[in-house]
Write a protein that holds these residues in place. Structure first.
Motif, mmCIF file in Angstrom:
data_model
loop_
_atom_site.group_PDB
_atom_site.id
_atom_site.type_symbol
_atom_site.label_atom_id
_atom_site.label_comp_id
_atom_site.label_asym_id
_atom_site.label_seq_id
_atom_site.Cartn_x
_atom_site.Cartn_y
_atom_site.Cartn_z
ATOM 1 N N VAL A 88 1.962 -20.191 72.615
ATOM 2 C CA VAL A 88 1.043 -20.120 71.465
ATOM 3 C C VAL A 88 0.851 -18.653 71.057
ATOM 4 C CG1 VAL A 88 -1.352 -20.491 70.726
ATOM 5 C CG2 VAL A 88 -0.141 -22.288 71.974
ATOM 6 N N ALA A 89 0.657 -17.779 72.051
ATOM 7 C CA ALA A 89 0.425 -16.360 71.744
ATOM 8 C C ALA A 89 1.645 -15.764 71.031
ATOM 9 C CB ALA A 89 0.125 -15.600 73.029
ATOM 10 N N GLU A 90 2.832 -16.137 71.486
ATOM 11 C CA GLU A 90 4.055 -15.609 70.857
ATOM 12 C C GLU A 90 4.150 -16.045 69.397
ATOM 13 O OE1 GLU A 90 7.137 -15.305 74.603
ATOM 14 O OE2 GLU A 90 7.650 -16.636 72.935
ATOM 15 N N ARG A 91 3.815 -17.319 69.151
ATOM 16 C CA ARG A 91 3.895 -17.816 67.770
ATOM 17 C C ARG A 91 2.846 -17.139 66.887
ATOM 18 N NH1 ARG A 91 5.254 -22.244 64.395
ATOM 19 N NH2 ARG A 91 7.064 -22.571 65.706
ATOM 20 N N ARG A 92 1.638 -16.971 67.412
ATOM 21 C CA ARG A 92 0.603 -16.278 66.648
ATOM 22 C C ARG A 92 1.072 -14.879 66.266
ATOM 23 N NH1 ARG A 92 -4.318 -18.220 65.728
ATOM 24 N NH2 ARG A 92 -5.542 -19.250 67.350
ATOM 25 N N ALA A 93 1.664 -14.188 67.240
ATOM 26 C CA ALA A 93 2.095 -12.810 67.006
ATOM 27 C C ALA A 93 3.230 -12.771 65.983
ATOM 28 C CB ALA A 93 2.537 -12.180 68.323
ATOM 29 N N ALA A 94 4.109 -13.797 66.027
ATOM 30 C CA ALA A 94 5.258 -13.804 65.117
ATOM 31 C C ALA A 94 4.832 -14.144 63.688
ATOM 32 C CB ALA A 94 6.294 -14.800 65.622
ATOM 33 N N GLY A 95 3.701 -14.856 63.533
ATOM 34 C CA GLY A 95 3.222 -15.247 62.191
ATOM 35 C C GLY A 95 4.185 -16.240 61.545
ATOM 36 N N GLY A 96 4.270 -16.221 60.208
ATOM 37 C CA GLY A 96 5.164 -17.147 59.488
ATOM 38 C C GLY A 96 4.447 -18.440 59.153
ATOM 39 N N ASP A 97 5.102 -19.280 58.328
ATOM 40 C CA ASP A 97 4.436 -20.530 57.944
ATOM 41 C C ASP A 97 5.351 -21.723 58.215
ATOM 42 O OD1 ASP A 97 6.301 -20.030 56.065
ATOM 43 O OD2 ASP A 97 5.032 -20.555 54.335
ATOM 44 N N ALA A 98 5.957 -21.743 59.405
ATOM 45 C CA ALA A 98 6.856 -22.837 59.764
ATOM 46 C C ALA A 98 6.095 -24.162 59.705
ATOM 47 C CB ALA A 98 7.403 -22.602 61.172
ATOM 48 N N LYS A 99 6.806 -25.216 59.277
ATOM 49 C CA LYS A 99 6.148 -26.523 59.117
ATOM 50 C C LYS A 99 6.400 -27.419 60.335
ATOM 51 C CE LYS A 99 4.185 -26.093 55.046
ATOM 52 N NZ LYS A 99 3.796 -24.698 55.322
ATOM 53 N N ASP A 100 6.791 -26.820 61.460
ATOM 54 C CA ASP A 100 6.896 -27.628 62.682
ATOM 55 C C ASP A 100 5.476 -27.964 63.166
ATOM 56 O OD1 ASP A 100 6.018 -25.292 63.935
ATOM 57 O OD2 ASP A 100 8.061 -24.620 64.325
ATOM 58 N N ILE A 101 5.383 -28.756 64.235
ATOM 59 C CA ILE A 101 4.051 -29.253 64.628
ATOM 60 C C ILE A 101 3.130 -28.091 65.005
ATOM 61 C CG2 ILE A 101 2.814 -30.711 66.309
ATOM 62 C CD1 ILE A 101 5.302 -32.556 66.285
#
Ligand code: HEM
Length: 452
Positions: free
Chosen positions: A220-233
Protein backbone atom coordinates in the motif's frame (compact mmCIF):
# COMPACT_ATOMS: atom_id res chain seq x y z
CA UNK A 1 -25.75 -38.89 -13.71
CA UNK A 2 -22.35 -40.03 -12.51
CA UNK A 3 -22.04 -41.78 -9.15
CA UNK A 4 -18.97 -42.35 -7.01
CA UNK A 5 -18.74 -43.18 -3.28
CA UNK A 6 -16.28 -40.31 -2.79
CA UNK A 7 -19.00 -37.81 -3.72
CA UNK A 8 -20.47 -38.23 -0.21
CA UNK A 9 -17.37 -39.23 1.72
CA UNK A 10 -18.87 -39.57 5.21
CA UNK A 11 -22.02 -40.59 7.06
CA UNK A 12 -23.58 -37.72 9.07
CA UNK A 13 -23.03 -38.41 12.76
CA UNK A 14 -25.94 -38.99 15.12
CA UNK A 15 -23.94 -37.59 18.01
CA UNK A 16 -21.47 -34.80 17.33
CA UNK A 17 -17.91 -35.36 18.45
CA UNK A 18 -15.25 -32.89 19.48
CA UNK A 19 -12.56 -34.72 17.52
CA UNK A 20 -14.64 -34.43 14.34
CA UNK A 21 -15.32 -30.75 15.04
CA UNK A 22 -11.60 -29.98 14.62
CA UNK A 23 -11.03 -32.35 11.68
CA UNK A 24 -14.12 -31.98 9.46
CA UNK A 25 -16.94 -30.26 11.35
CA UNK A 26 -19.61 -30.88 8.69
CA UNK A 27 -19.66 -34.56 9.68
CA UNK A 28 -21.28 -33.37 12.92
CA UNK A 29 -24.26 -31.95 11.00
CA UNK A 30 -27.10 -34.44 11.47
CA UNK A 31 -28.98 -36.42 8.80
CA UNK A 32 -32.13 -34.25 9.32
CA UNK A 33 -30.19 -31.33 7.82
CA UNK A 34 -30.41 -33.12 4.46
CA UNK A 35 -34.21 -33.60 4.57
CA UNK A 36 -35.78 -31.00 6.94
CA UNK A 37 -36.03 -27.20 6.85
CA UNK A 38 -33.67 -26.72 9.78
CA UNK A 39 -31.64 -28.83 12.17
CA UNK A 40 -29.81 -28.58 15.44
CA UNK A 41 -26.28 -29.83 15.92
CA UNK A 42 -26.50 -31.20 19.43
CA UNK A 43 -24.27 -29.89 22.19
CA UNK A 44 -21.21 -31.86 23.24
CA UNK A 45 -21.87 -31.28 26.91
CA UNK A 46 -20.34 -29.30 28.64
CA UNK A 47 -17.80 -28.21 26.03
CA UNK A 48 -19.57 -27.36 22.81
CA UNK A 49 -22.94 -25.55 22.74
CA UNK A 50 -25.65 -26.56 20.29
CA UNK A 51 -25.76 -24.89 16.89
CA UNK A 52 -28.68 -24.16 14.55
CA UNK A 53 -28.57 -24.90 10.84
CA UNK A 54 -30.92 -23.42 8.25
CA UNK A 55 -31.43 -25.93 5.44
CA UNK A 56 -34.43 -24.62 3.54
CA UNK A 57 -34.31 -22.10 0.66
CA UNK A 58 -37.29 -20.06 1.90
CA UNK A 59 -35.81 -19.67 5.39
CA UNK A 60 -32.36 -19.00 3.91
CA UNK A 61 -33.83 -16.22 1.80
CA UNK A 62 -35.46 -14.69 4.89
CA UNK A 63 -32.11 -14.63 6.71
CA UNK A 64 -29.84 -13.53 3.87
CA UNK A 65 -32.13 -11.38 1.71
CA UNK A 66 -35.59 -10.38 2.94
CA UNK A 67 -34.59 -9.62 6.54
CA UNK A 68 -30.87 -9.16 5.99
CA UNK A 69 -30.81 -5.99 8.11
CA UNK A 70 -31.72 -8.05 11.19
CA UNK A 71 -28.51 -10.09 10.87
CA UNK A 72 -24.82 -9.22 10.84
CA UNK A 73 -21.52 -11.07 10.76
CA UNK A 74 -21.73 -13.45 13.68
CA UNK A 75 -19.48 -13.43 16.72
CA UNK A 76 -17.89 -16.76 15.79
CA UNK A 77 -16.77 -15.59 12.35
CA UNK A 78 -15.36 -12.40 13.78
CA UNK A 79 -13.53 -14.20 16.59
CA UNK A 80 -12.22 -16.95 14.36
CA UNK A 81 -11.33 -15.02 11.23
CA UNK A 82 -10.51 -11.42 12.16
CA UNK A 83 -6.83 -10.75 12.76
CA UNK A 84 -4.43 -7.81 12.68
CA UNK A 85 -4.22 -7.76 8.90
CA UNK A 86 -7.88 -8.17 7.84
CA UNK A 87 -9.85 -6.68 10.76
CA UNK A 88 -10.60 -3.34 9.06
CA UNK A 89 -11.81 -4.79 5.74
CA UNK A 90 -15.29 -4.59 4.25
CA UNK A 91 -15.73 -8.28 5.12
CA UNK A 92 -16.10 -7.35 8.80
CA UNK A 93 -17.59 -3.86 8.39
CA UNK A 94 -21.28 -3.28 9.15
CA UNK A 95 -23.95 -0.67 8.31
CA UNK A 96 -23.04 2.56 6.54
CA UNK A 97 -19.34 1.86 6.98
CA UNK A 98 -19.71 -1.41 5.07
CA UNK A 99 -21.92 0.20 2.38
CA UNK A 100 -19.43 2.81 1.23
CA UNK A 101 -16.51 0.39 1.25
CA UNK A 102 -18.50 -2.07 -0.82
CA UNK A 103 -19.71 0.68 -3.19
CA UNK A 104 -16.13 1.89 -3.67
CA UNK A 105 -14.88 -1.48 -4.85
CA UNK A 106 -17.94 -2.37 -6.95
CA UNK A 107 -16.88 -0.65 -10.24
CA UNK A 108 -13.94 -3.07 -10.52
CA UNK A 109 -16.47 -5.92 -10.72
CA UNK A 110 -18.66 -4.52 -13.54
CA UNK A 111 -19.16 -7.04 -16.31
CA UNK A 112 -17.19 -5.08 -18.94
CA UNK A 113 -14.22 -4.67 -16.56
CA UNK A 114 -14.24 -8.39 -15.84
CA UNK A 115 -14.37 -9.30 -19.51
CA UNK A 116 -11.31 -7.08 -20.02
CA UNK A 117 -9.49 -9.42 -17.62
CA UNK A 118 -10.01 -12.51 -19.84
CA UNK A 119 -6.44 -12.33 -21.27
CA UNK A 120 -5.07 -12.08 -17.69
CA UNK A 121 -7.09 -15.14 -16.65
CA UNK A 122 -5.80 -17.02 -19.71
CA UNK A 123 -2.21 -16.01 -19.01
CA UNK A 124 -2.46 -17.31 -15.43
CA UNK A 125 -3.57 -20.69 -16.80
CA UNK A 126 -0.91 -20.72 -19.52
CA UNK A 127 1.94 -20.11 -17.06
CA UNK A 128 0.81 -23.23 -15.23
CA UNK A 129 0.28 -25.19 -18.46
CA UNK A 130 3.83 -24.40 -19.60
CA UNK A 131 5.15 -25.76 -16.31
CA UNK A 132 3.11 -28.95 -16.67
CA UNK A 133 4.24 -29.43 -20.25
CA UNK A 134 7.90 -29.02 -19.30
CA UNK A 135 7.46 -31.63 -16.59
CA UNK A 136 5.83 -34.19 -18.96
CA UNK A 137 3.19 -36.82 -18.07
CA UNK A 138 2.95 -37.25 -14.33
CA UNK A 139 0.99 -36.86 -11.14
CA UNK A 140 0.17 -33.39 -9.85
CA UNK A 141 -1.75 -32.29 -6.76
CA UNK A 142 -4.14 -29.88 -8.46
CA UNK A 143 -5.01 -28.03 -5.22
CA UNK A 144 -1.72 -26.11 -4.81
CA UNK A 145 -1.46 -25.84 -8.61
CA UNK A 146 -4.80 -24.02 -8.82
CA UNK A 147 -3.78 -21.81 -5.90
CA UNK A 148 -0.64 -20.82 -7.78
CA UNK A 149 -2.65 -19.87 -10.91
CA UNK A 150 -5.45 -17.96 -9.15
CA UNK A 151 -3.01 -16.13 -6.86
CA UNK A 152 -0.99 -14.90 -9.84
CA UNK A 153 -4.26 -13.71 -11.43
CA UNK A 154 -5.68 -11.91 -8.40
CA UNK A 155 -2.43 -10.02 -7.90
CA UNK A 156 -2.62 -8.67 -11.46
CA UNK A 157 -6.29 -7.71 -10.99
CA UNK A 158 -5.77 -6.03 -7.63
CA UNK A 159 -2.44 -4.29 -8.16
CA UNK A 160 -1.45 -4.48 -11.82
CA UNK A 161 2.27 -3.80 -12.18
CA UNK A 162 2.61 -3.33 -8.40
CA UNK A 163 2.35 -7.13 -8.12
CA UNK A 164 5.87 -7.50 -9.51
CA UNK A 165 7.50 -6.49 -6.21
CA UNK A 166 5.78 -9.28 -4.27
CA UNK A 167 7.44 -12.62 -3.53
CA UNK A 168 4.41 -14.79 -4.36
CA UNK A 169 5.75 -18.05 -2.97
CA UNK A 170 6.70 -16.41 0.32
CA UNK A 171 3.29 -14.73 0.60
CA UNK A 172 1.46 -18.04 0.01
CA UNK A 173 3.77 -19.85 2.42
CA UNK A 174 2.91 -17.32 5.14
CA UNK A 175 -0.81 -17.55 4.36
CA UNK A 176 -1.19 -21.33 4.37
CA UNK A 177 -0.73 -21.95 8.15
CA UNK A 178 -3.15 -19.10 8.93
CA UNK A 179 -5.86 -20.50 6.63
CA UNK A 180 -5.38 -24.13 7.62
CA UNK A 181 -5.87 -23.48 11.33
CA UNK A 182 -9.18 -21.62 11.14
CA UNK A 183 -11.15 -24.74 12.17
CA UNK A 184 -9.38 -24.54 15.54
CA UNK A 185 -10.19 -20.88 15.94
CA UNK A 186 -13.87 -21.57 15.10
CA UNK A 187 -13.90 -24.37 17.62
CA UNK A 188 -12.44 -22.15 20.36
CA UNK A 189 -14.93 -19.39 19.54
CA UNK A 190 -17.78 -21.91 19.81
CA UNK A 191 -16.46 -23.28 23.09
CA UNK A 192 -16.02 -19.77 24.50
CA UNK A 193 -12.28 -20.37 24.96
CA UNK A 194 -9.86 -17.45 24.56
CA UNK A 195 -8.07 -17.47 21.21
CA UNK A 196 -4.82 -17.15 23.19
CA UNK A 197 -5.05 -20.87 24.09
CA UNK A 198 -2.63 -23.05 22.12
CA UNK A 199 -3.58 -25.34 19.22
CA UNK A 200 -1.46 -27.23 16.65
CA UNK A 201 0.22 -24.82 14.22
CA UNK A 202 -0.74 -21.66 16.17
CA UNK A 203 2.72 -20.07 16.46
CA UNK A 204 3.49 -20.55 12.80
CA UNK A 205 0.07 -19.15 11.83
CA UNK A 206 0.56 -16.05 13.99
CA UNK A 207 4.09 -15.42 12.70
CA UNK A 208 2.66 -15.73 9.17
CA UNK A 209 -0.07 -13.16 9.86
CA UNK A 210 2.48 -10.68 11.28
CA UNK A 211 4.62 -11.03 8.16
CA UNK A 212 1.56 -10.71 5.87
CA UNK A 213 0.60 -7.50 7.67
CA UNK A 214 4.05 -5.97 7.15
CA UNK A 215 4.21 -7.06 3.53
CA UNK A 216 0.68 -5.88 2.62
CA UNK A 217 1.39 -2.52 4.34
CA UNK A 218 4.53 -2.17 2.22
CA UNK A 219 2.48 -2.74 -0.97
CA UNK A 220 0.00 0.00 0.00
CA UNK A 221 2.81 2.42 0.93
CA UNK A 222 4.57 1.78 -2.39
CA UNK A 223 1.40 2.48 -4.36
CA UNK A 224 0.68 5.65 -2.39
CA UNK A 225 4.21 6.87 -3.08
CA UNK A 226 3.96 6.02 -6.79
CA UNK A 227 0.64 7.94 -7.14
CA UNK A 228 -1.21 7.61 -10.48
CA UNK A 229 -4.87 6.86 -11.13
CA UNK A 230 -4.83 3.16 -12.03
CA UNK A 231 -8.31 1.63 -12.16
CA UNK A 232 -7.27 -1.68 -10.59
CA UNK A 233 -8.91 -2.62 -7.28
CA UNK A 234 -6.23 -0.96 -5.15
CA UNK A 235 -6.52 2.22 -7.24
CA UNK A 236 -10.29 2.31 -6.64
CA UNK A 237 -9.87 1.81 -2.92
CA UNK A 238 -7.25 4.60 -2.75
CA UNK A 239 -9.55 7.09 -4.45
CA UNK A 240 -12.71 6.04 -2.55
CA UNK A 241 -14.53 8.71 -0.55
CA UNK A 242 -17.48 8.12 1.77
CA UNK A 243 -20.39 10.08 0.20
CA UNK A 244 -21.93 10.72 3.63
CA UNK A 245 -18.84 11.87 5.55
CA UNK A 246 -16.34 12.66 2.79
CA UNK A 247 -13.74 10.56 4.51
CA UNK A 248 -11.19 8.45 2.64
CA UNK A 249 -9.91 5.04 3.71
CA UNK A 250 -7.34 4.97 6.47
CA UNK A 251 -4.08 3.10 5.87
CA UNK A 252 -5.32 0.30 8.06
CA UNK A 253 -8.55 -0.03 6.01
CA UNK A 254 -6.58 0.00 2.77
CA UNK A 255 -4.23 -2.73 4.00
CA UNK A 256 -7.12 -4.86 5.28
CA UNK A 257 -9.09 -4.51 2.06
CA UNK A 258 -6.12 -5.17 -0.19
CA UNK A 259 -5.43 -8.29 1.84
CA UNK A 260 -9.07 -9.51 1.84
CA UNK A 261 -9.27 -9.16 -1.95
CA UNK A 262 -5.96 -10.96 -2.39
CA UNK A 263 -7.03 -13.83 -0.12
CA UNK A 264 -10.80 -14.17 -0.77
CA UNK A 265 -10.08 -13.54 -4.45
CA UNK A 266 -7.93 -16.61 -5.01
CA UNK A 267 -8.37 -19.28 -2.34
CA UNK A 268 -12.05 -19.96 -3.04
CA UNK A 269 -11.70 -20.08 -6.82
CA UNK A 270 -8.64 -22.35 -6.50
CA UNK A 271 -10.65 -24.72 -4.32
CA UNK A 272 -13.56 -24.81 -6.76
CA UNK A 273 -11.26 -25.41 -9.74
CA UNK A 274 -9.36 -28.22 -8.01
CA UNK A 275 -12.63 -30.01 -7.16
CA UNK A 276 -13.84 -29.49 -10.73
CA UNK A 277 -10.73 -31.13 -12.23
CA UNK A 278 -11.04 -34.00 -9.76
CA UNK A 279 -14.72 -34.55 -10.64
CA UNK A 280 -13.86 -34.48 -14.34
CA UNK A 281 -11.05 -36.98 -13.77
CA UNK A 282 -13.63 -39.30 -12.20
CA UNK A 283 -16.23 -38.74 -14.93
CA UNK A 284 -14.33 -39.14 -18.21
CA UNK A 285 -17.45 -38.83 -20.38
CA UNK A 286 -18.23 -35.40 -19.02
CA UNK A 287 -14.58 -34.46 -19.44
CA UNK A 288 -14.78 -35.40 -23.14
CA UNK A 289 -18.08 -33.55 -23.59
CA UNK A 290 -16.56 -30.45 -22.03
CA UNK A 291 -13.47 -30.68 -24.24
CA UNK A 292 -15.75 -30.96 -27.27
CA UNK A 293 -17.58 -27.75 -26.31
CA UNK A 294 -14.29 -25.91 -25.81
CA UNK A 295 -13.07 -27.17 -29.22
CA UNK A 296 -16.28 -26.05 -30.95
CA UNK A 297 -16.31 -22.60 -29.37
CA UNK A 298 -12.58 -21.80 -29.54
CA UNK A 299 -11.18 -23.90 -32.37
CA UNK A 300 -7.44 -23.32 -32.17
CA UNK A 301 -7.50 -19.60 -31.38
CA UNK A 302 -7.01 -17.82 -28.04
CA UNK A 303 -10.01 -17.39 -25.79
CA UNK A 304 -11.72 -13.98 -26.14
CA UNK A 305 -14.27 -12.13 -23.97
CA UNK A 306 -17.16 -12.97 -26.31
CA UNK A 307 -16.52 -16.71 -25.81
CA UNK A 308 -17.54 -16.60 -22.15
CA UNK A 309 -21.27 -16.56 -22.90
CA UNK A 310 -20.91 -19.43 -25.39
CA UNK A 311 -19.00 -21.73 -23.01
CA UNK A 312 -22.33 -22.75 -21.49
CA UNK A 313 -21.56 -26.36 -20.57
CA UNK A 314 -18.24 -25.23 -19.04
CA UNK A 315 -20.25 -22.93 -16.76
CA UNK A 316 -22.65 -25.77 -15.87
CA UNK A 317 -19.77 -28.07 -14.93
CA UNK A 318 -18.39 -25.42 -12.55
CA UNK A 319 -21.84 -24.81 -11.06
CA UNK A 320 -22.39 -28.52 -10.45
CA UNK A 321 -18.91 -28.87 -8.97
CA UNK A 322 -19.66 -26.05 -6.49
CA UNK A 323 -22.98 -27.70 -5.64
CA UNK A 324 -21.27 -30.93 -4.56
CA UNK A 325 -18.16 -29.29 -3.13
CA UNK A 326 -18.93 -25.64 -2.30
CA UNK A 327 -15.69 -23.82 -1.34
CA UNK A 328 -17.58 -22.26 1.61
CA UNK A 329 -19.80 -24.85 3.31
CA UNK A 330 -22.04 -22.33 5.09
CA UNK A 331 -22.87 -18.66 5.50
CA UNK A 332 -22.92 -17.59 9.16
CA UNK A 333 -25.06 -14.83 10.65
CA UNK A 334 -25.61 -13.33 14.11
CA UNK A 335 -29.04 -11.85 15.02
CA UNK A 336 -28.96 -8.10 15.76
CA UNK A 337 -32.38 -8.33 17.47
CA UNK A 338 -35.05 -10.89 18.40
CA UNK A 339 -36.63 -12.21 15.21
CA UNK A 340 -38.85 -15.09 14.12
CA UNK A 341 -37.97 -16.84 10.86
CA UNK A 342 -40.60 -19.50 9.98
CA UNK A 343 -40.51 -22.01 12.85
CA UNK A 344 -37.32 -20.50 14.32
CA UNK A 345 -37.45 -18.13 17.27
CA UNK A 346 -34.14 -16.35 17.22
CA UNK A 347 -32.89 -14.19 20.10
CA UNK A 348 -30.63 -11.16 19.76
CA UNK A 349 -27.03 -12.41 19.63
CA UNK A 350 -27.97 -15.93 18.47
CA UNK A 351 -25.80 -17.54 15.85
CA UNK A 352 -27.20 -19.28 12.73
CA UNK A 353 -25.55 -21.17 9.92
CA UNK A 354 -27.21 -21.21 6.52
CA UNK A 355 -25.74 -24.59 5.61
CA UNK A 356 -25.00 -24.46 1.87
CA UNK A 357 -23.38 -27.91 2.05
CA UNK A 358 -26.72 -29.42 3.18
CA UNK A 359 -28.95 -27.26 0.96
CA UNK A 360 -26.89 -28.39 -2.03
CA UNK A 361 -27.48 -32.04 -1.13
CA UNK A 362 -31.00 -31.71 0.23
CA UNK A 363 -33.18 -34.67 -0.79
CA UNK A 364 -36.26 -32.47 -1.33
CA UNK A 365 -34.41 -30.10 -3.64
CA UNK A 366 -32.24 -32.29 -5.83
CA UNK A 367 -32.78 -35.58 -7.62
CA UNK A 368 -30.01 -38.04 -6.64
CA UNK A 369 -28.27 -35.26 -4.68
CA UNK A 370 -24.90 -37.01 -4.34
CA UNK A 371 -24.48 -37.68 -8.08
CA UNK A 372 -22.50 -35.44 -10.44
CA UNK A 373 -24.72 -34.12 -13.23
CA UNK A 374 -23.88 -30.75 -14.82
CA UNK A 375 -27.14 -30.93 -16.81
CA UNK A 376 -29.00 -29.92 -13.64
CA UNK A 377 -27.83 -26.40 -14.45
CA UNK A 378 -29.10 -26.42 -18.05
CA UNK A 379 -31.48 -23.43 -18.43
CA UNK A 380 -34.62 -25.59 -18.79
CA UNK A 381 -33.79 -27.63 -15.67
CA UNK A 382 -32.84 -24.59 -13.57
CA UNK A 383 -36.18 -22.90 -14.27
CA UNK A 384 -38.34 -22.76 -11.16
CA UNK A 385 -35.51 -23.64 -8.77
CA UNK A 386 -35.55 -21.42 -5.68
CA UNK A 387 -32.67 -18.94 -5.85
CA UNK A 388 -31.56 -19.89 -2.33
CA UNK A 389 -31.42 -23.64 -3.06
CA UNK A 390 -27.94 -23.02 -4.40
CA UNK A 391 -25.69 -20.66 -2.46
CA UNK A 392 -21.98 -21.03 -3.29
CA UNK A 393 -21.64 -17.23 -3.23
CA UNK A 394 -24.24 -16.47 -0.54
CA UNK A 395 -27.20 -14.18 -1.36
CA UNK A 396 -28.59 -10.75 -0.55
CA UNK A 397 -26.67 -7.53 0.08
CA UNK A 398 -23.55 -9.37 1.28
CA UNK A 399 -23.42 -11.74 -1.65
CA UNK A 400 -19.84 -12.34 -2.78
CA UNK A 401 -18.61 -9.21 -4.56
CA UNK A 402 -16.28 -11.39 -6.65
CA UNK A 403 -18.94 -13.82 -7.93
CA UNK A 404 -18.78 -12.85 -11.61
CA UNK A 405 -15.01 -12.37 -11.44
CA UNK A 406 -14.69 -15.94 -10.15
CA UNK A 407 -17.13 -17.47 -12.65
CA UNK A 408 -15.41 -15.92 -15.68
CA UNK A 409 -11.96 -16.69 -14.29
CA UNK A 410 -12.87 -20.34 -13.67
CA UNK A 411 -14.39 -20.74 -17.16
CA UNK A 412 -11.23 -19.37 -18.76
CA UNK A 413 -8.84 -21.49 -16.67
CA UNK A 414 -10.88 -24.64 -17.18
CA UNK A 415 -11.10 -24.08 -20.93
CA UNK A 416 -7.35 -23.37 -21.17
CA UNK A 417 -6.40 -26.50 -19.22
CA UNK A 418 -8.94 -28.92 -20.71
CA UNK A 419 -7.93 -28.15 -24.29
CA UNK A 420 -4.29 -28.95 -23.44
CA UNK A 421 -4.45 -31.80 -20.93
CA UNK A 422 -6.33 -34.96 -20.01
CA UNK A 423 -6.95 -35.57 -16.30
CA UNK A 424 -7.23 -39.04 -14.72
CA UNK A 425 -7.62 -40.23 -11.15
CA UNK A 426 -4.78 -42.09 -9.46
CA UNK A 427 -5.19 -45.10 -7.15
CA UNK A 428 -5.20 -44.03 -3.53
CA UNK A 429 -7.21 -43.98 -0.33
CA UNK A 430 -10.87 -42.87 -0.18
CA UNK A 431 -11.42 -39.12 -0.05
CA UNK A 432 -11.22 -37.54 3.42
CA UNK A 433 -12.41 -33.97 3.83
CA UNK A 434 -10.57 -31.38 5.89
CA UNK A 435 -13.04 -28.54 6.18
CA UNK A 436 -11.36 -25.32 7.15
CA UNK A 437 -11.98 -21.84 5.84
CA UNK A 438 -12.63 -23.61 2.54
CA UNK A 439 -13.57 -27.20 1.79
CA UNK A 440 -10.32 -29.04 1.14
CA UNK A 441 -9.31 -32.69 0.78
CA UNK A 442 -7.08 -33.90 3.62
CA UNK A 443 -4.57 -35.56 1.29
CA UNK A 444 -4.82 -33.04 -1.55
CA UNK A 445 -6.24 -33.92 -4.97
CA UNK A 446 -3.50 -35.73 -6.91
CA UNK A 447 -4.36 -36.41 -10.56
CA UNK A 448 -2.51 -37.86 -13.51
CA UNK A 449 -2.01 -35.20 -16.13
CA UNK A 450 -1.31 -36.01 -19.76
CA UNK A 451 -0.57 -33.36 -22.39
CA UNK A 452 -2.77 -33.71 -25.51
C1 HEM B 1 -15.43 -19.59 -6.37
C2 HEM B 1 -15.06 -18.45 -5.85
C3 HEM B 1 -15.70 -17.77 -4.69
C4 HEM B 1 -16.62 -18.24 -3.78
C5 HEM B 1 -17.24 -19.63 -3.73
C6 HEM B 1 -16.91 -17.16 -2.85
C7 HEM B 1 -17.83 -17.23 -1.82
C8 HEM B 1 -18.14 -16.18 -0.97
C9 HEM B 1 -19.11 -16.25 0.08
C10 HEM B 1 -19.97 -17.47 0.42
C11 HEM B 1 -19.13 -15.04 0.69
C12 HEM B 1 -19.92 -14.64 1.93
C13 HEM B 1 -21.26 -14.06 1.61
C14 HEM B 1 -22.02 -13.72 2.88
O1 HEM B 1 -21.49 -13.62 3.99
O2 HEM B 1 -23.20 -13.53 2.71
C15 HEM B 1 -18.16 -14.19 0.02
C16 HEM B 1 -17.88 -12.89 0.37
C17 HEM B 1 -16.87 -12.15 -0.20
N1 HEM B 1 -16.10 -12.50 -1.29
FE1 HEM B 1 -16.20 -14.23 -2.30
N2 HEM B 1 -16.16 -16.07 -3.21
C18 HEM B 1 -15.42 -16.39 -4.32
C19 HEM B 1 -14.57 -15.56 -5.03
C20 HEM B 1 -14.26 -14.26 -4.67
C21 HEM B 1 -13.41 -13.38 -5.44
C22 HEM B 1 -12.77 -13.73 -6.79
C23 HEM B 1 -13.31 -12.20 -4.73
C24 HEM B 1 -12.57 -10.95 -5.06
C25 HEM B 1 -11.90 -10.72 -6.16
C26 HEM B 1 -14.13 -12.36 -3.53
C27 HEM B 1 -14.28 -11.40 -2.55
C28 HEM B 1 -15.20 -11.47 -1.53
C29 HEM B 1 -15.42 -10.41 -0.55
C30 HEM B 1 -14.64 -9.10 -0.47
C31 HEM B 1 -16.47 -10.82 0.27
C32 HEM B 1 -17.11 -10.03 1.40
C33 HEM B 1 -18.29 -9.25 0.84
C34 HEM B 1 -19.04 -8.41 1.84
O3 HEM B 1 -19.05 -8.72 3.03
O4 HEM B 1 -19.66 -7.44 1.38
N3 HEM B 1 -14.69 -13.61 -3.54
N4 HEM B 1 -17.57 -14.92 -1.00
Amino acid sequence: MFHDPDFMPFVPRRRPSLRVAARNFIENWPAEAYRDSHATVRAVWPILPEMRLVTDPVLAEEVLVARAEKFGRDRLQVEALADEVNRDSLFFAEGAHWRWQRRSATPAFRHENLLALVPTFAKGADILADEWRARGKGIVDVSPAMTQATFWIILQAVMGDGAASLDRDKYLAALTPALSTTAWRFLYAQMGLPQAFPFPGKRKAEAGVRWLHRETSRLVAERRAAGGDAKDILGLLLSARDPETGRVMSDSELVSNLYIFMVAGHETAATALAWTLWLLAKDQRTQERLRAEIGTVLGSRDIAPEDIERLAFTRQVIQESMRLFPPGVAVGRGAREDVTIGPLDIRKGDFLLVASWCLHRHEKLWEEPNAFDPDRFAPEKSKGRHRCAYLPFGAGPRICIGMSFAMIEMQVILAALLRQFRFRTVPGPRLTLATNITLRAKDGLPLEIEAL
